[in-house]
Design an enzyme around this catalytic site. Structure first.
Site, PDB file in Angstrom:
ATOM      1  CD  GLU A  95      33.327  42.533  32.529  1.00 14.78           C
ATOM      2  OE1 GLU A  95      32.179  42.933  32.312  1.00 14.78           O
ATOM      3  OE2 GLU A  95      33.609  41.752  33.460  1.00 14.78           O
ATOM      4  CB  CYS A 112      41.717  44.973  38.420  1.00 10.60           C
ATOM      5  SG  CYS A 112      41.362  43.229  38.565  1.00 10.60           S
ATOM      6  CB  CYS A 119      39.127  31.624  34.062  1.00 11.18           C
ATOM      7  SG  CYS A 119      40.432  30.816  35.033  1.00 11.18           S
ATOM      8  CB  CYS A 123      37.280  29.031  41.212  1.00 13.48           C
ATOM      9  SG  CYS A 123      39.054  28.760  40.998  1.00 13.48           S
ATOM     10  CB  CYS A 126      35.347  32.634  40.216  1.00  9.61           C
ATOM     11  SG  CYS A 126      36.037  33.765  38.999  1.00  9.61           S
ATOM     12  CB  CYS A 347      37.897  40.182  43.270  1.00  6.04           C
ATOM     13  SG  CYS A 347      39.444  41.014  43.208  1.00  6.04           S
TER      14      CYS A 347
HETATM   15  N1  SAH Z   1      42.907  33.563  38.483  1.00  2.63           N
HETATM   16  C1  SAH Z   1      43.630  34.317  39.435  1.00  2.63           C
HETATM   17  C2  SAH Z   1      43.429  35.816  39.286  1.00  2.63           C
HETATM   18  C3  SAH Z   1      42.050  36.295  38.953  1.00  2.63           C
HETATM   19  S1  SAH Z   1      40.830  36.050  40.211  1.00  2.63           S
HETATM   20  C4  SAH Z   1      43.263  33.864  40.840  1.00  2.63           C
HETATM   21  O1  SAH Z   1      42.338  33.089  40.990  1.00  2.63           O
HETATM   22  O2  SAH Z   1      43.961  34.275  41.764  1.00  2.63           O
HETATM   23  C5  SAH Z   1      41.248  37.347  41.353  1.00  2.63           C
HETATM   24  C6  SAH Z   1      40.822  37.097  42.775  1.00  2.63           C
HETATM   25  O3  SAH Z   1      39.411  37.238  42.946  1.00  2.63           O
HETATM   26  C7  SAH Z   1      41.161  35.707  43.278  1.00  2.63           C
HETATM   27  O4  SAH Z   1      41.671  35.758  44.581  1.00  2.63           O
HETATM   28  C8  SAH Z   1      39.797  35.061  43.278  1.00  2.63           C
HETATM   29  O5  SAH Z   1      39.756  33.942  44.096  1.00  2.63           O
HETATM   30  C9  SAH Z   1      38.944  36.192  43.738  1.00  2.63           C
HETATM   31  N2  SAH Z   1      37.507  35.999  43.531  1.00  2.63           N
HETATM   32  C10 SAH Z   1      36.914  35.273  42.572  1.00  2.63           C
HETATM   33  N3  SAH Z   1      35.565  35.358  42.690  1.00  2.63           N
HETATM   34  C11 SAH Z   1      35.329  36.172  43.746  1.00  2.63           C
HETATM   35  C12 SAH Z   1      34.132  36.664  44.341  1.00  2.63           C
HETATM   36  N4  SAH Z   1      32.949  36.372  43.844  1.00  2.63           N
HETATM   37  N5  SAH Z   1      34.256  37.465  45.420  1.00  2.63           N
HETATM   38  C13 SAH Z   1      35.477  37.817  45.888  1.00  2.63           C
HETATM   39  N6  SAH Z   1      36.627  37.417  45.343  1.00  2.63           N
HETATM   40  C14 SAH Z   1      36.557  36.587  44.281  1.00  2.63           C
HETATM   41 FE1  SF4 Z   2      39.924  31.500  37.165  1.00  3.46          FE
HETATM   42 FE2  SF4 Z   2      38.186  32.758  38.719  1.00  3.46          FE
HETATM   43 FE3  SF4 Z   2      39.472  30.617  39.629  1.00  3.46          FE
HETATM   44 FE4  SF4 Z   2      40.815  32.938  39.280  1.00  3.46          FE
HETATM   45  S1  SF4 Z   2      39.155  32.555  40.736  1.00  3.46           S
HETATM   46  S2  SF4 Z   2      41.418  30.853  38.669  1.00  3.46           S
HETATM   47  S3  SF4 Z   2      39.734  33.698  37.462  1.00  3.46           S
HETATM   48  S4  SF4 Z   2      38.009  30.640  37.942  1.00  3.46           S
END
Ligand code: SAH
Ligand code: SF4
Length: 356
Positions: A95, A112, A119, A123, A126, A347
């Site tokens: 996406e 974006c 991934c 996390c 996420c 995000c």
């Molecule tokens: N892996 C990288 C980049 C992709 S995630 C990272 O983690 O930075 C991009 C951003 O979206 C990161 O700051 C992540 O923590 C945030 N993010 C992930 N899940 C989210 C959610 N459900 N609501 C808001 N931000 C989120």
């Molecule tokens: Fe991966 Fe999502 Fe964590 Fe970014 S926030 S490192 S995309 S699991």
């Protein structure tokens, strides 16, 4: 008989295209023409390259390909944000999100982009992290997201203008775990004869891969580094971002310090606001103590809820309160407005699983 694989031209710079065309016995200037078709016009069919001789178009069509992906599906948010589903040549789906830079007009867009299919970092909050990991993308597949999106938007808005001015590496995946391809894609986006997106208009976001931060410091690039912090103490961060067990806050901050010293560039810390998890007065104090000594901004991101996950978005009053705690302490703090939440394009709402 199995026919040999076609040569992928997407991702090649002018020199590489020259070498390729020379191998076909073609003059150099053909490389310039093809380079412009790919990177300035987002054309992927050799038959549309009207300044190439017909025989060469035929020859290229059998020997080479330009894999700018087609938009398989798209969703448009009430605020104008769009989410594109792209299919890679191996059928894997990713996406890309197109975000208008102003609310009232379709003028210029930030993109974006994804760096991996899924991934591996998992996390807790996420959607991508919870959908598992399939593979890393190649540089041409990152560049392809930009060209595929630009082509789709140009068609939609009936314009030849440069519509995409900013690129953030904040889609699916962890850019630092795909370091070489990520850097190579930045050089392609940056090529002033090609896509021509300035380094200052590019942001890399990492969950805190300290080794990658140190490497990036040594690249001599003008891109912006964003670090997904989300917690100011190790016990909470260990729980939210499993990578913290490998690079705890002390290690991460040493890397950030090295980065700011080395590049003299301000970094951005991202901090998701998770209701009842990381927004207490103690969290604010710890955050202030941690960020104050650094050359850094902090960007607060109200959590975008993900179905199936326990985390909640805080109320507007709680968000304001937390924001003021940081602002009053003199931090350079911004609150990100939510875009595309209604189409799960915000995000962390990107997931290869859900689309299937
Ligand atoms: N892996 C990288 C980049 C992709 S995630 C990272 O983690 O930075 C991009 C951003 O979206 C990161 O700051 C992540 O923590 C945030 N993010 C992930 N899940 C989210 C959610 N459900 N609501 C808001 N931000 C989120
Ligand atoms: Fe991966 Fe999502 Fe964590 Fe970014 S926030 S490192 S995309 S699991």
């Amino acid at each position: 008989m199995i026919s040999p694989a076609k040569t992928e031209l997407l991702g090649m710079d002018l020199k590489e295209l020259e070498t390729y065309l020379q191998s076909l016995g073609e003059p150099r200037f053909r490389a310039n023409q093809i380079h412009a078709w790919i990177y300035r016009k987002a054309v992927s069919s050799f038959y549309e390259m009207s300044d190439l001789p017909k025989e060469l178009r035929n020859q290229l069509d059998t020997a080479a390909q330009i894999s700018i992906p087609r938009v398989l599906k798209q969703r448009v948010s009430a605020d104008g944000t769009r989410k594109f589903l792209f299919e890679m040549t191996d059928k894997k789906k990713i996406e890309t999100v197109v975000i208008p830079q102003s609310r009232d007009k379709d003028t210029r867009f930030s993109l974006c982009i994804s760096t991996q299919v899924g991934c591996p970092l998992g996390c807790l909050f996420c959607a991508t992290g919870q959908s598992g990991f399939q593979r890393s993308l190649q540089a041409y597949e990152m560049v392809g997201q930009v060209l595929g999106s630009r082509r789709e938007m140009a068609r939609k808005l009936k314009t030849e203008d440069e519509l995409i001015t900013n690129v953030v590496y904040m889609g699916m995946g962890e850019p630092m775990l795909n370091y070489d391809e990520m850097i190579s894609s930045i050089h392609s986006l940056n090529d002033h004869k090609g896509i021509n997106i300035g380094q200052r208009h590019i942001t890399i976001s990492t969950a805190g891969e300290a080794q990658g931060i140190i490497r990036l410091a040594e690249e001599d690039l003008q891109v912006t580094l964003a670090i997904s912090l989300h917690a100011a103490n190790d016990s909470l961060r260990d729980r939210l971002i499993p990578l913290n067990r490998k690079y705890p806050l002390k290690k991460l901050l040493e890397a950030v310090h090295y980065y700011t010293q080395h590049t003299n560039r301000r970094v951005t810390f991202e901090y998701i606001l998770l209701d009842d998890v990381n927004m207490g007065a103690g969290d604010a104090q710890a955050l202030i103590k941690l960020i104050k000594p650094l050359l850094a901004n902090i960007n607060l991101i109200p959590y975008n809820e993900v179905s199936g996950l326990e985390f909640k978005k805080p109320s507007a009053a709680k968000i304001r309160h937390f924001y003021h705690l940081l602002a009053e302490a003199g931090l350079n703090v911004t609150l990100r407005e939510e875009r595309g939440g209604d189409i799960e394009a915000a995000c962390g709402q990107l997931s290869s699983k859900r689309e299937r």
